[in-house]
Design a protein around this motif. Structure first.
Motif, mmCIF file in Angstrom:
data_model
loop_
_atom_site.group_PDB
_atom_site.id
_atom_site.type_symbol
_atom_site.label_atom_id
_atom_site.label_comp_id
_atom_site.label_asym_id
_atom_site.label_seq_id
_atom_site.Cartn_x
_atom_site.Cartn_y
_atom_site.Cartn_z
ATOM 1 N N ASN A 146 58.373 35.018 60.963
ATOM 2 C CA ASN A 146 58.553 34.426 59.634
ATOM 3 C C ASN A 146 57.224 33.899 59.102
ATOM 4 O OD1 ASN A 146 61.599 34.574 59.846
ATOM 5 N ND2 ASN A 146 61.125 33.205 61.557
ATOM 6 N N PRO A 147 56.260 34.786 58.947
ATOM 7 C CA PRO A 147 54.877 34.360 58.689
ATOM 8 C C PRO A 147 54.694 33.668 57.347
ATOM 9 C CG PRO A 147 55.115 36.719 58.338
ATOM 10 C CD PRO A 147 56.402 36.249 58.957
ATOM 11 N N THR B 46 57.690 31.396 71.934
ATOM 12 C CA THR B 46 58.908 31.297 71.123
ATOM 13 C C THR B 46 58.640 31.677 69.674
ATOM 14 O OG1 THR B 46 58.468 28.940 70.760
ATOM 15 C CG2 THR B 46 59.946 29.527 72.571
ATOM 16 N N GLN B 47 57.370 31.648 69.260
ATOM 17 C CA GLN B 47 57.009 31.967 67.881
ATOM 18 C C GLN B 47 56.394 33.353 67.747
ATOM 19 O OE1 GLN B 47 54.385 28.786 66.707
ATOM 20 N NE2 GLN B 47 55.848 27.204 67.302
ATOM 21 N N ALA B 48 56.149 34.010 68.885
ATOM 22 C CA ALA B 48 55.447 35.292 68.871
ATOM 23 C C ALA B 48 56.400 36.444 68.608
ATOM 24 C CB ALA B 48 54.725 35.504 70.200
ATOM 25 N N VAL B 49 55.827 37.590 68.269
ATOM 26 C CA VAL B 49 56.598 38.809 68.050
ATOM 27 C C VAL B 49 57.389 39.125 69.318
ATOM 28 C CG1 VAL B 49 54.600 40.213 68.726
ATOM 29 C CG2 VAL B 49 56.443 41.262 67.414
ATOM 30 N N ASP C 17 59.002 30.457 57.117
ATOM 31 C CA ASP C 17 58.037 29.738 57.964
ATOM 32 C C ASP C 17 58.776 28.980 59.060
ATOM 33 O OD1 ASP C 17 55.659 28.895 58.939
ATOM 34 O OD2 ASP C 17 55.208 27.500 57.314
ATOM 35 N N PHE C 18 59.616 29.693 59.785
ATOM 36 C CA PHE C 18 60.536 29.136 60.784
ATOM 37 C C PHE C 18 59.913 29.203 62.169
ATOM 38 C CE2 PHE C 18 63.687 30.838 63.914
ATOM 39 C CZ PHE C 18 64.443 29.704 64.102
ATOM 40 N N LYS C 19 59.894 28.082 62.881
ATOM 41 C CA LYS C 19 59.309 28.048 64.224
ATOM 42 C C LYS C 19 60.235 27.293 65.175
ATOM 43 C CE LYS C 19 54.451 28.293 62.807
ATOM 44 N NZ LYS C 19 53.124 27.623 62.865
ATOM 45 N N ILE C 20 60.329 27.801 66.408
ATOM 46 C CA ILE C 20 61.124 27.152 67.455
ATOM 47 C C ILE C 20 60.185 26.397 68.392
ATOM 48 C CG2 ILE C 20 62.613 27.553 69.460
ATOM 49 C CD1 ILE C 20 63.855 29.872 67.992
ATOM 50 N N TYR C 21 60.580 25.193 68.747
ATOM 51 C CA TYR C 21 59.790 24.346 69.648
ATOM 52 C C TYR C 21 60.658 23.926 70.830
ATOM 53 C CZ TYR C 21 56.859 23.905 65.469
ATOM 54 O OH TYR C 21 56.073 24.163 64.381
#
Length: 581
Positions: free
Chosen positions: A22-23, A332-335, A455-459
């Motif tokens: 989701n860049p 978790t944020q990578a392709v 711009d969705f990121k998992i932490y």
């Protein structure tokens, strides 16, 4: 909307420079800029890529500076096509054991696919299966003598001189005998084993009595060894009796062995075989090998035609796909599939995540406001001047990520780099910022499900998985018009990703304030100290604009408090609370 150039084709042997899922603009722009940096340094094979969809802001930037949308990578997991042997050595189902053995020996392989005209793949032949044909079975002498083939195959295997052949193309079941005993006992073994003369092949030297007796019995074929002369009378008798006569260049023992190799592979074809497509993930092939005895799997296309073969040893080959990660360093944020391929470099400005590599790599991590700042600084330090368009691309990523130097993540280096790029691009940064931030509302341009993945990121903190998305708007009006639908979409996202909680940070670019929408664990929501705007799920965050520097550390502090109180939230698919260990 400005037109965007056509994306490039995916070349072989490339290293893909790719941002996070989701860049945002910085992820896209830094990938494009770093590929240009590599090219200016004379390093080839680097391709800018993305692992998510574009948006109005990104399209505006790319159109403004004449750049194509980077190559889309949905998944870089190694596939069968990456490791398989494409130039497959195969054998026809009518081949002889000798021909199959020759192919195996010449190409140093263990398994031969067997094909048939118009039928595609019919099975496989292994070295072990072929060997079983020639292993002596002293308890089964009749079977030891049996050969399934044609006289033409026998002649070809022996490199023989046919003196007279009858029905040489017909595949038959023969029984091979050596005519080495006395004439009086010559046929007794065949009688005892009930082998008919019409299926018998007699291998004999220059013993005229055995030759004549064999023909009179009406055997199928007579093989004379060592290129010995055959009397014309014997040949004429054979013709009269319909017996084939072949002259072999080898001695009797060798001739008998070669005749057995002339047997067709029909009996040793393994017709139970596994196939996969070239697009199958290598991980799936590993599971297939682990659950069965097979050494190799055939690769076929949609029509069943043979495309390749992949063996257990092929799985040990290095995967050719290489990645450079920009604007993130957490898996978790990578392709998808990034953990299965080679990561060669990372350029980022976020906190360090749990990422392991198999070898040392170039890792640049700077506390600046934008990854584009890092890339531009590399140009400057190397004494390289980017093209005006690439300079404009880096300006755009920097402006977007720092809210035109107004974000709390902004550093002095960001300001210095922006001024340097502005001079090269010939673009006023304030005018560019106005163009970028007025390029369209994410909320109005997309359905709620896409908004919450913008711009969705998992932490992961304290073993708790959560997500934070962020959208930037000119005011909060658009958000309030669609708040209920967006809230429902955020809850659905939480459940789909099995998260303890999910957040959406809506930032007003004009006022430098944000609203925070949270769905998930009530215990965490109750600990949020900011003012509640609506039903304990929307909070007013004055002065909060940075997810990285402001929001994530705050959420992390809440989770540490909950850990101390033994009240950590659980994932959406788990039990309500997780006990502290």
């Amino acid at each position: 909307m400005l037109p965007v150039a056509t994306p490039p084709n995916r070349p072989e042997g490339s290293t893909y420079i790719v941002g996070h899922k989701n860049p945002d603009a910085d992820a896209i722009c830094s990938a494009i800029a770093y590929a240009a940096f590599k090219e200016q340094r004379g390093e080839t094979g680097y391709v800018a890529a993305r692992c998510g969809n574009s948006n109005a802001r990104i399209d505006t930037i790319l159109g403004r500076f004449h750049q194509p949308l980077p190559l889309y990578l949905s998944d870089v997991s190694p596939r069968v096509r990456d490791l398989m042997a494409a130039n497959v050595i195969a054998v026809n189902e009518t081949a002889t054991c000798a021909e199959a053995l020759e192919l195996i020996d010449r190409h140093d392989i263990r398994l031969l696919p067997v094909t048939a005209p118009r039928k595609g793949i019919v099975g496989t032949v292994s070295l072990a299966a072929l060997g079983s044909v020639f292993i002596p079975r002293v308890n089964e002498p009749r079977l030891m003598r049996q050969v399934n083939t044609s006289l033409a195959n026998i002649s070809r295997a022996l490199r023989a001189r046919p003196l007279h052949l009858v029905g040489e193309r017909k595949t038959e079941e023969f029984y091979v005998r050596l005519g080495t005993m006395d004439i009086h006992s010559f046929w007794s073994i065949s009688e005892r084993e009930k082998i008919p003369a019409s299926q018998s092949i007699i291998i004999v030297g220059d013993r005229r009595d055995i030759q004549k007796r064999s023909i009179e019995l009406g055997i199928r074929a007579l093989v004379i060894t060592s290129n010995l002369e055959v009397e014309p009378e014997i040949v004429e008798l054979a013709k009269a009796k319909g017996v084939s006569v072949i002259s072999s260049p080898y001695d009797s023992a060798t001739t008998a062995w070669v005749v057995r190799t002339a047997s067709t592979i029909e009996r040793v074809i393994d017709r139970k075989f596994s196939t996969v497509s070239a697009d199958t993930r290598i991980a799936e092939v590993r599971r297939k090998f682990s659950t069965g005895p097979q050494h190799a799997v055939l690769v076929t296309d949609e029509e069943g035609a043979l495309q390749g073969i992949i063996t257990k040893s092929d799985l040990l080959k290095p995967v050719k796909t290489r990645l450079v990660l920009v604007d993130h360093n957490e898996m978790t944020q990578a392709v998808p599939g990034a953990e299965e391929v080679t990561i060669t470099e990372i350029l980022d400005h976020h906190r360090l995540g749990s990422l392991n590599t198999q070898q040392p790599i170039l890792f640049i991590n700077e506390p600046v406001g934008s990854t584009c700042t890092i890339v531009a600084d590399l140009f400057r330090r190397e004494g390289l001047t980017p093209s005006p368009d690439i300079a404009g691309i880096m300006m755009s990523g920097l402006i977007s990520d720092t809210l035109h130097l107004n974000s709390p993540t902004t550093t002095a280096k960001d300001g210095s780099i922006l001024a340097w790029l502005s001079g090269i691009a010939g673009v006023d940064s304030r005018k560019l910022a106005d163009e970028i931030f007025s390029s369209g509302s994410v909320i109005l341009a997309n359905p709620p499900a896409k908004v919450v993945r913008s711009d969705f990121k998992i932490y992961e903190e304290e073993t708790v998985r959560f997500a934070v998305s962020q959208v930037e708007e000119l005011g909060f009006g658009n958000f309030w018009q669609h708040a209920k639908e967006i809230s429902a979409a955020l809850q659905q996202l939480r459940e789909e990703e099995h998260l303890a909680f999910a957040c959406l940070l809506v930032t007003d670019i004009n006022t430098q304030n944000s609203l925070l929408l949270v769905k998930g664990d009530a215990g965490l929501i109750n600990r949020i100290s900011y003012a509640h705007v609506e039903q304990d799920e929307i909070f007013d965050l004055p002065g909060i604009v940075s997810r990285k520097k402001q929001l994530i550390p705050y959420l992390g502090s809440l989770l540490k408090e909950m850990a101390a109180d033994n009240a950590l939230p659980a994932n959406a698919s788990s039990t309500p609370f997780r006990k502290k260990k």
